[in-house]
Design a protein around this motif. Structure first.
Motif, PDB file in Angstrom:
ATOM      1  N   THR A  43      50.016   3.936  16.355  1.00  0.00           N
ATOM      2  CA  THR A  43      49.901   2.824  17.232  1.00  0.00           C
ATOM      3  C   THR A  43      50.950   1.818  17.027  1.00  0.00           C
ATOM      4  O   THR A  43      51.807   1.955  16.136  1.00  0.00           O
ATOM      5  CB  THR A  43      48.513   1.951  16.768  1.00  0.00           C
ATOM      6  N   GLU A  44      51.161   1.242  18.388  1.00  0.00           N
ATOM      7  CA  GLU A  44      52.262  -0.036  18.429  1.00  0.00           C
ATOM      8  C   GLU A  44      51.372  -1.214  18.138  1.00  0.00           C
ATOM      9  O   GLU A  44      52.279  -2.205  17.926  1.00  0.00           O
ATOM     10  CB  GLU A  44      52.932   0.107  19.753  1.00  0.00           C
ATOM     11  N   TYR A  45      50.263  -1.405  17.980  1.00  0.00           N
ATOM     12  CA  TYR A  45      49.670  -2.516  17.514  1.00  0.00           C
ATOM     13  C   TYR A  45      49.552  -2.864  16.055  1.00  0.00           C
ATOM     14  O   TYR A  45      49.155  -2.158  15.033  1.00  0.00           O
ATOM     15  CB  TYR A  45      47.992  -2.465  18.070  1.00  0.00           C
TER      16      TYR A  45
END
Length: 174
Positions: free
Chosen positions: A132-134
């Motif tokens: 994820t990029e979160y």
């Protein structure tokens, strides 16, 4: 830079890093506790605050990595490919390095097409590790530790293993 006598290391930088990471761990625990009781931790800025402290920790570790290589004659490229492995593709150190680069440079990438080699490699490593990029830094730290309890100081044991691998590589190159 470390010194070695026999099988013993004198590594002042590791001692300083350990002290800094313990201080940052206190801040991360504080933020984690606030997140656990917050109705909206993201709007309250708590998640960004946690990412900030973790990013500082990864960057301090990156400085330690560079400092450790001083006078070894080992390139960063080689050094970041030895020592404990996170996966078949990446060493523990390569992941830590990517996390530090993410924290230092990701603001440069917002809304920009990614063409820079550092940006591409950093994003590849972080996203493959986390999925994820979160909250990438929190997620990298959790993946490196194998637990949801976030502690930067938990990374120290792998840094020691990496330093030993660097020293072995140095000896082989002499």
């Amino acid at each position: 830079m470390y010194l070695k006598s026999g099988h013993e290391y004198a590594d002042t930088e590791l001692q300083l890093l350990s002290e800094l990471l313990a201080t940052l761990d206190d801040k991360v625990v504080e933020v984690t506790n606030l997140i656990s009781v917050s109705v909206d931790p993201e709007s309250a800025g708590l998640t960004d605050r946690g990412e900030y402290f973790i990013g500082v920790g990864f960057s301090a570790i990156q400085q330690y990595l560079t400092d450790t290589l001083t006078l070894t004659g080992i390139s960063k490229r080689r050094a970041f490919d030895i020592g404990p492995r996170h996966s078949d593709r990446f060493t523990f150190i390569a992941v830590v390095n990517a996390a530090a680069n993410w924290w230092k440079h990701s603001a440069e990438w917002v809304g920009q097409p990614t063409q820079n080699a550092l940006a591409l490699k950093t994003q590849e490593v972080v996203i493959e590790v986390t999925g994820t990029e979160y909250y990438p830094l929190s997620n990298v730290l959790a993946k490196l530790q194998g637990t949801r309890e976030l502690r930067l100081s938990a990374l120290l044991s792998n840094l020691v293993l990496w330093r030993s691998a660097v020293d072995e590589e140095r000896l082989q190159n002499e």
